[in-house]
Motif scaffolding. Structure first.
Motif, mmCIF file in Angstrom:
data_model
loop_
_atom_site.group_PDB
_atom_site.id
_atom_site.type_symbol
_atom_site.label_atom_id
_atom_site.label_comp_id
_atom_site.label_asym_id
_atom_site.label_seq_id
_atom_site.Cartn_x
_atom_site.Cartn_y
_atom_site.Cartn_z
ATOM 1 N N ALA A 75 0.837 -1.211 0.000
ATOM 2 C CA ALA A 75 0.000 0.000 0.000
ATOM 3 C C ALA A 75 0.869 1.256 0.000
ATOM 4 N N ARG A 76 1.929 1.252 0.803
ATOM 5 C CA ARG A 76 2.853 2.399 0.821
ATOM 6 C C ARG A 76 3.532 2.570 -0.536
ATOM 7 N N GLN A 77 4.009 1.468 -1.099
ATOM 8 C CA GLN A 77 4.717 1.521 -2.380
ATOM 9 C C GLN A 77 3.822 2.066 -3.490
ATOM 10 N N SER A 78 2.551 1.715 -3.476
ATOM 11 C CA SER A 78 1.628 2.106 -4.545
ATOM 12 C C SER A 78 0.957 3.453 -4.305
ATOM 13 N N SER A 79 1.180 4.072 -3.164
ATOM 14 C CA SER A 79 0.467 5.312 -2.815
ATOM 15 C C SER A 79 0.764 6.471 -3.759
ATOM 16 N N GLY A 80 1.867 6.427 -4.468
ATOM 17 C CA GLY A 80 2.173 7.480 -5.433
ATOM 18 C C GLY A 80 1.116 7.613 -6.509
ATOM 19 N N MET A 81 0.507 6.496 -6.850
ATOM 20 C CA MET A 81 -0.550 6.512 -7.858
ATOM 21 C C MET A 81 -1.728 7.375 -7.389
ATOM 22 N N LEU A 82 -2.081 7.255 -6.119
ATOM 23 C CA LEU A 82 -3.179 8.057 -5.569
ATOM 24 C C LEU A 82 -2.769 9.517 -5.427
ATOM 25 N N LEU A 83 -1.598 9.751 -4.880
ATOM 26 C CA LEU A 83 -1.139 11.122 -4.648
ATOM 27 C C LEU A 83 -1.001 11.900 -5.958
ATOM 28 N N ALA A 84 -0.468 11.247 -6.969
ATOM 29 C CA ALA A 84 -0.263 11.923 -8.251
ATOM 30 C C ALA A 84 -1.572 12.288 -8.939
ATOM 31 N N SER A 85 -2.645 11.599 -8.614
ATOM 32 C CA SER A 85 -3.922 11.868 -9.287
ATOM 33 C C SER A 85 -4.687 13.035 -8.671
ATOM 34 N N ILE A 86 -4.231 13.544 -7.557
ATOM 35 C CA ILE A 86 -4.985 14.603 -6.858
ATOM 36 C C ILE A 86 -5.099 15.873 -7.693
ATOM 37 N N ALA A 87 -4.000 16.379 -8.237
ATOM 38 C CA ALA A 87 -4.036 17.644 -8.994
ATOM 39 C C ALA A 87 -4.978 17.571 -10.199
ATOM 40 N N PRO A 88 -4.867 16.543 -11.062
ATOM 41 C CA PRO A 88 -5.805 16.510 -12.189
ATOM 42 C C PRO A 88 -7.255 16.301 -11.760
ATOM 43 N N LEU A 89 -7.459 15.565 -10.672
ATOM 44 C CA LEU A 89 -8.832 15.388 -10.190
ATOM 45 C C LEU A 89 -9.409 16.711 -9.691
ATOM 46 N N ILE A 136 -14.996 26.213 -14.156
ATOM 47 C CA ILE A 136 -14.458 26.376 -15.511
ATOM 48 C C ILE A 136 -15.261 25.460 -16.435
ATOM 49 N N ALA A 137 -15.199 25.733 -17.720
ATOM 50 C CA ALA A 137 -15.955 24.946 -18.703
ATOM 51 C C ALA A 137 -15.419 23.518 -18.769
ATOM 52 N N ASP A 138 -16.291 22.586 -19.147
ATOM 53 C CA ASP A 138 -15.915 21.172 -19.253
ATOM 54 C C ASP A 138 -14.677 20.963 -20.120
ATOM 55 N N ASP A 139 -14.732 21.497 -21.334
ATOM 56 C CA ASP A 139 -13.627 21.300 -22.263
ATOM 57 C C ASP A 139 -12.328 21.889 -21.716
ATOM 58 N N THR A 140 -12.431 23.045 -21.084
ATOM 59 C CA THR A 140 -11.260 23.684 -20.482
ATOM 60 C C THR A 140 -10.699 22.818 -19.358
ATOM 61 N N ALA A 141 -11.574 22.232 -18.561
ATOM 62 C CA ALA A 141 -11.134 21.363 -17.464
ATOM 63 C C ALA A 141 -10.379 20.152 -17.993
ATOM 64 N N LEU A 142 -10.896 19.544 -19.063
ATOM 65 C CA LEU A 142 -10.229 18.377 -19.638
ATOM 66 C C LEU A 142 -8.837 18.739 -20.158
ATOM 67 N N TRP A 143 -8.743 19.839 -20.894
ATOM 68 C CA TRP A 143 -7.447 20.265 -21.433
ATOM 69 C C TRP A 143 -6.497 20.678 -20.307
ATOM 70 N N CYS A 144 -7.014 21.410 -19.334
ATOM 71 C CA CYS A 144 -6.155 21.851 -18.225
ATOM 72 C C CYS A 144 -5.639 20.668 -17.403
ATOM 73 N N ALA A 145 -6.478 19.670 -17.203
ATOM 74 C CA ALA A 145 -6.033 18.485 -16.457
ATOM 75 C C ALA A 145 -4.897 17.788 -17.196
ATOM 76 N N LEU A 146 -4.997 17.699 -18.517
ATOM 77 C CA LEU A 146 -3.914 17.103 -19.304
ATOM 78 C C LEU A 146 -2.639 17.938 -19.223
ATOM 79 N N ILE A 147 -2.795 19.250 -19.279
ATOM 80 C CA ILE A 147 -1.626 20.138 -19.200
ATOM 81 C C ILE A 147 -0.992 20.052 -17.820
ATOM 82 N N VAL A 148 -1.816 20.045 -16.776
ATOM 83 C CA VAL A 148 -1.293 19.901 -15.408
ATOM 84 C C VAL A 148 -0.512 18.597 -15.285
ATOM 85 N N ASN A 149 -1.062 17.506 -15.800
ATOM 86 C CA ASN A 149 -0.361 16.221 -15.755
ATOM 87 C C ASN A 149 0.992 16.299 -16.452
ATOM 88 N N THR A 150 1.020 16.927 -17.612
ATOM 89 C CA THR A 150 2.262 17.017 -18.376
ATOM 90 C C THR A 150 3.293 17.859 -17.639
#
Length: 167
Positions: free
Chosen positions: A84-98, A109-123
């Protein structure tokens, strides 16, 4: 670069510098791309459920692997906690795009903007993780930059995929 210079605790740094965190961000980007023609609510739900399922699968596999390697000597509770500790990065990393997708869900913000911004934040986060990972062992700015660009490229490829699917 030390954890103090990054202004993070050693535990958070370890979690964010894990393969699970990078994999989690790439997974989230892929799920956003799959949700390309939907609302941010559908994307949020899809991403959240998928990340939890993949986290559970990683924990399960990690637990079994640890038990197998130790021939059961490590114990179920210890193996489960370590996985669980080893895999926790998967959960932590998903917080910003969520959070970004949640802003679209709540109509901040608009739906389309949210989708694009989440991708940009991830990148951007992928690039930052690539930079920081190399900064922990190299003082060369070019090595950090190459790592940042290569790591961010995984998100960039998914942005291109979304652009192709979306238009």
């Amino acid at each position: 670069m030390t954890d103090d210079q990054l202004h993070v605790t050693p535990r958070i740094a370890r979690v964010l510098m894990s393969e699970e965190a990078i994999y989690g961000l790439i997974l989230v980007s892929g799920m956003i791309v799959v949700s390309a023609r939907s609302t941010s609510l559908i994307a949020f739900t899809t991403v959240a459920v998928t990340v939890v399922v993949f986290y559970a699968a990683h924990v399960y596999a990690g637990t079994l692997g640890r038990l197998a390697v130790s021939e059961g000597q490590r114990g179920l509770r210890s193996s489960l906690a370590a996985a669980a500790r080893q895999s926790s990065g998967m959960l932590l990393a998903s917080i910003a795009p969520l959070i970004v997708l949640l802003l679209g869900t709540t109509r901040v913000i608009a739906d389309d903007t949210a989708l694009w911004c989440a991708l940009i934040v991830n990148t951007v986060v992928l690039g930052a993780l690539g930079w920081t990972a190399v900064a922990r062992w190299s003082t060369h700015w070019w090595a950090r930059l190459v790592s940042a660009l290569l790591t961010a490229a995984f998100g960039g490829i998914l942005i291109v995929l979304k652009a192709v699917i979306h238009h």
